[in-house]
Each structure stands twice: as C-alpha cells, then as structure tokens.
Enzyme design. Sequence first.
Site, PDB file in Angstrom:
ATOM      1  N   LYS A  53       0.829  -1.205   0.000  1.00  0.00           N
ATOM      2  CA  LYS A  53       0.000   0.000   0.000  1.00  0.00           C
ATOM      3  C   LYS A  53       0.865   1.257   0.000  1.00  0.00           C
ATOM      4  O   LYS A  53       0.605   2.209  -0.738  1.00  0.00           O
ATOM      5  CB  LYS A  53      -0.940  -0.011   1.209  1.00  0.00           C
ATOM      6  CG  LYS A  53      -2.012  -1.087   1.082  1.00  0.00           C
ATOM      7  CD  LYS A  53      -2.891  -1.264   2.319  1.00  0.00           C
ATOM      8  CE  LYS A  53      -3.832  -2.444   2.050  1.00  0.00           C
ATOM      9  NZ  LYS A  53      -4.851  -2.647   3.091  1.00  0.00           N
ATOM     10  N   GLN A  97      -5.211  -1.758   9.450  1.00  0.00           N
ATOM     11  CA  GLN A  97      -5.090  -3.057   8.798  1.00  0.00           C
ATOM     12  C   GLN A  97      -5.686  -4.155   9.677  1.00  0.00           C
ATOM     13  O   GLN A  97      -5.389  -4.243  10.866  1.00  0.00           O
ATOM     14  CB  GLN A  97      -3.599  -3.341   8.496  1.00  0.00           C
ATOM     15  CG  GLN A  97      -3.340  -4.572   7.650  1.00  0.00           C
ATOM     16  CD  GLN A  97      -3.780  -4.441   6.182  1.00  0.00           C
ATOM     17  OE1 GLN A  97      -3.974  -3.340   5.672  1.00  0.00           O
ATOM     18  NE2 GLN A  97      -3.946  -5.560   5.511  1.00  0.00           N
ATOM     19  N   ASP A 120     -11.489   2.512   3.669  1.00  0.00           N
ATOM     20  CA  ASP A 120     -11.823   1.093   3.508  1.00  0.00           C
ATOM     21  C   ASP A 120     -13.305   0.896   3.191  1.00  0.00           C
ATOM     22  O   ASP A 120     -13.712  -0.187   2.753  1.00  0.00           O
ATOM     23  CB  ASP A 120     -11.543   0.332   4.819  1.00  0.00           C
ATOM     24  CG  ASP A 120     -10.177  -0.342   4.835  1.00  0.00           C
ATOM     25  OD1 ASP A 120      -9.725  -0.787   3.765  1.00  0.00           O
ATOM     26  OD2 ASP A 120      -9.592  -0.444   5.928  1.00  0.00           O
TER      27      ASP A 120
HETATM   28  N1  L34 Z   1      -8.362  -2.641   6.845  1.00  0.00           N
HETATM   29  N2  L34 Z   1      -7.558  -4.723   6.242  1.00  0.00           N
HETATM   30  C1  L34 Z   1      -8.066  -3.533   5.870  1.00  0.00           C
HETATM   31  N3  L34 Z   1      -8.278  -3.202   4.578  1.00  0.00           N
HETATM   32  C2  L34 Z   1      -7.978  -4.086   3.595  1.00  0.00           C
HETATM   33  O1  L34 Z   1      -8.250  -3.775   2.321  1.00  0.00           O
HETATM   34  C3  L34 Z   1      -7.416  -5.317   3.934  1.00  0.00           C
HETATM   35  N4  L34 Z   1      -7.018  -6.254   2.998  1.00  0.00           N
HETATM   36  C4  L34 Z   1      -7.249  -7.670   3.285  1.00  0.00           C
HETATM   37  C5  L34 Z   1      -6.615  -7.951   4.656  1.00  0.00           C
HETATM   38  N5  L34 Z   1      -6.838  -6.878   5.618  1.00  0.00           N
HETATM   39  C6  L34 Z   1      -7.250  -5.643   5.286  1.00  0.00           C
HETATM   40  C7  L34 Z   1      -5.965  -6.126   2.179  1.00  0.00           C
HETATM   41  O2  L34 Z   1      -5.364  -5.073   2.016  1.00  0.00           O
HETATM   42  C8  L34 Z   1      -6.512  -8.336   2.139  1.00  0.00           C
HETATM   43  N6  L34 Z   1      -5.674  -7.301   1.569  1.00  0.00           N
HETATM   44  C9  L34 Z   1      -4.712  -7.527   0.550  1.00  0.00           C
HETATM   45  C10 L34 Z   1      -4.054  -6.480  -0.088  1.00  0.00           C
HETATM   46  C11 L34 Z   1      -3.112  -6.710  -1.066  1.00  0.00           C
HETATM   47  C12 L34 Z   1      -2.796  -7.992  -1.445  1.00  0.00           C
HETATM   48  C13 L34 Z   1      -3.437  -9.041  -0.826  1.00  0.00           C
HETATM   49  C14 L34 Z   1      -4.387  -8.806   0.172  1.00  0.00           C
HETATM   50  C15 L34 Z   1      -1.756  -8.223  -2.486  1.00  0.00           C
HETATM   51  O3  L34 Z   1      -1.082  -7.299  -2.896  1.00  0.00           O
HETATM   52  N7  L34 Z   1      -1.550  -9.459  -2.936  1.00  0.00           N
HETATM   53  C16 L34 Z   1      -0.513  -9.794  -3.911  1.00  0.00           C
HETATM   54  C17 L34 Z   1       0.533 -10.688  -3.287  1.00  0.00           C
HETATM   55  C18 L34 Z   1       1.205 -10.070  -2.114  1.00  0.00           C
HETATM   56  C19 L34 Z   1       2.172 -10.980  -1.414  1.00  0.00           C
HETATM   57  O4  L34 Z   1       3.061 -11.542  -2.089  1.00  0.00           O
HETATM   58  O5  L34 Z   1       2.059 -11.150  -0.185  1.00  0.00           O
HETATM   59  C20 L34 Z   1      -1.185 -10.524  -5.082  1.00  0.00           C
HETATM   60  O6  L34 Z   1      -0.619 -10.506  -6.172  1.00  0.00           O
HETATM   61  O7  L34 Z   1      -2.242 -11.119  -4.862  1.00  0.00           O
END
Ligand code: L34
Length: 284
Positions: A53, A97, A120
């Site tokens: 982020k 988060q 959010d």
């Molecule tokens: N308050 N909590 C709040 N807001 C959110 O919007 C989230 N979320 C979920 C968990 N808790 C939260 C996220 O940000 C899930 N989440 C999230 C955000 C980004 C990614 C996955 C989950 C992401 O970038 N995924 C990458 C891989 C990242 C890695 O290698 O760890 C992908 O390509 O899917």
Amino acid sequence: MTAEVINGKDLAQELRMNMKEEVTKLKQKGIHPHLTVVLIGDNPASKSYVKGKEKAAAEVGISSSLIELPASTSEEELLNLIHKLNDDITVNGILVQLPLPKHISEQKVIDTINPDKDVDGFHPINVGKMMLGEDTFLPCTPYGIITMLKSRSIDIEGKHAVIIGRSNIVGKPVGQLLLNENATVTYCHSRTTNLKEYTSKADILIVAIGRPNVITADDIKEGAVVIDVGINRLETGKLTGDVDFDSAVEKASYITPVPKGVGPMTIAMLLENTIKAAKGLENR
Ligand code: L34
C-alpha cells in the site's frame, strides 16, 4: 474454451498512471492527499500488504504514514489514536489493517473512524450508503472486483452472480455491488448444502473461501467468469487462490489469477478512495 486471464497487477498499474496525473493536478490546487495506515502486531501477511500500500501510494504521489504498534496495544490506546487522526486535518484517509489482536474489537475500531476518512468503506454509515446506492467509499476488494469486470466490459446486468463467502469485507459487499449493477445474486457460505448446485449455475462466480484450490473446473459452468479472492500461502511459500486455476482456466471465459489478480486491485482502489477523500465527498 480457454479463459482470458484478467491480470490485476497490470490493470492496477494502468489505473495508477491515471491517478498519478490526477494527483498532480490536485497538488497544483493545493490538495495533497495523505493516507495514514495503522498496523498492529507483526502478522507477516499484513506487513506485506501494508508495504504494498505504501509503495503504491508513493508511486501515484500520495504521501502516506505508517503507524506501527505492538500487539499488546490496548483497545483504548488504539481508539485514542483514531480520535487524534480524525482531528488531524492533514490526514485524508485512515486505514487500520485487519485482522486485529483478539483483545481489540474490530467493530469498535471501525465505528470510531470518521466516515469521511474511512477509505476502507467499512464504517456502518458507508456500508449503509453503499446499500442504498449512494455515492460513498466502496470497500476496496469488492470495488476492485467490479473494476476488473468493467475493464473487460463483462455484462453484469441480468447475470447470475454466485458469491462463496459472506464476510463483511468481501462476500457481503461484493454481492451488494453486483446487485447494484442489476445482477441476480446468490450468497453461499460454510453452511450451504450442496454448494456445487449453485456454483455450476453461476455466470459470474466470486470465490472468497480461504482454502486453497477447492473450486475446480468440475464446479463451474462452461464460459463462467471466475473471480478468485483467496490468498493462501502454501508450506512451500507459494501463494495460491481458492480456485484450481489450471483446470478452471480451460472452462471459464474469464478468470483472475493469484497472485497478480484481486490483491493488487484492492490496493489500487484504496488509492482511488484516498483521492476521493482528499477531494471531499460530493454532497457534503
Ligand atoms: N483494513 N484490512 C483492511 N483493509 C484491507 O483492504 C485489507 N485487505 C485484506 C486484509 N486486511 C485488510 C488487504 O489489504 C486483504 N488485503 C490484501 C491487499 C493486497 C494484497 C493481498 C491482500 C496483495 O497485494 N496481494 C498480492 C501478493 C502479495 C504478497 O506476495 O504477499 C497478489 O498478487 O495477490
């Protein structure tokens, strides 16, 4: 049929380029979008998402600050911090988060965030506005999913959308957004009996179960649009979705991968919401 893969990483990148231009113009008008992220404890997955982020925000010219607090932080301390951020006029967006340590009530925390800074879209006021179809912050993952569908001009109106999962942050709101787009929506969840009866009838299947590779080609209709919201880390360290991609890709018309699917779109939509917060919600 072999599905077209909707790459969320590429789409998010494209959106960030447009946002960067918009942020540049806002700055010329003296508006400097700022996001504050609060991270409690040291969950490695949360750390990784928060890092993503911050990096994405920097890329579009949104400044961000990260407040990291130990898992031992009390609920009162966190609520006090949120009040402080609510009162800080330089902070446009506040994101705490999730998940939080068990001794802190997530709902109390969400309820304390000023709805106008709730990037959010989790505050009850914003959830209510979303239900009514009013202009508000849309929750980032559902908003990202709708944006992915629209990026390929996928018809939603009149289609049967089946959601697996009923969490407040994904399942419930994505069903509502699809309903707002005139889909016919079915919610399935852990107590659903004969899940396949529903999944096999879905034109659009949204999978947010949280277990690796449980939905296979066998569960889906030929030509279905399959959106995989799961992020499961295998023992090997490899990330995988809730959908068995290799089989489903041969039967779907569109499919999202994991990684590089919904995850990066969640982050892109957070940036959109932060810009919206900085501009001030319309009708205010
Ligand atoms: N308050 N909590 C709040 N807001 C959110 O919007 C989230 N979320 C979920 C968990 N808790 C939260 C996220 O940000 C899930 N989440 C999230 C955000 C980004 C990614 C996955 C989950 C992401 O970038 N995924 C990458 C891989 C990242 C890695 O290698 O760890 C992908 O390509 O899917």
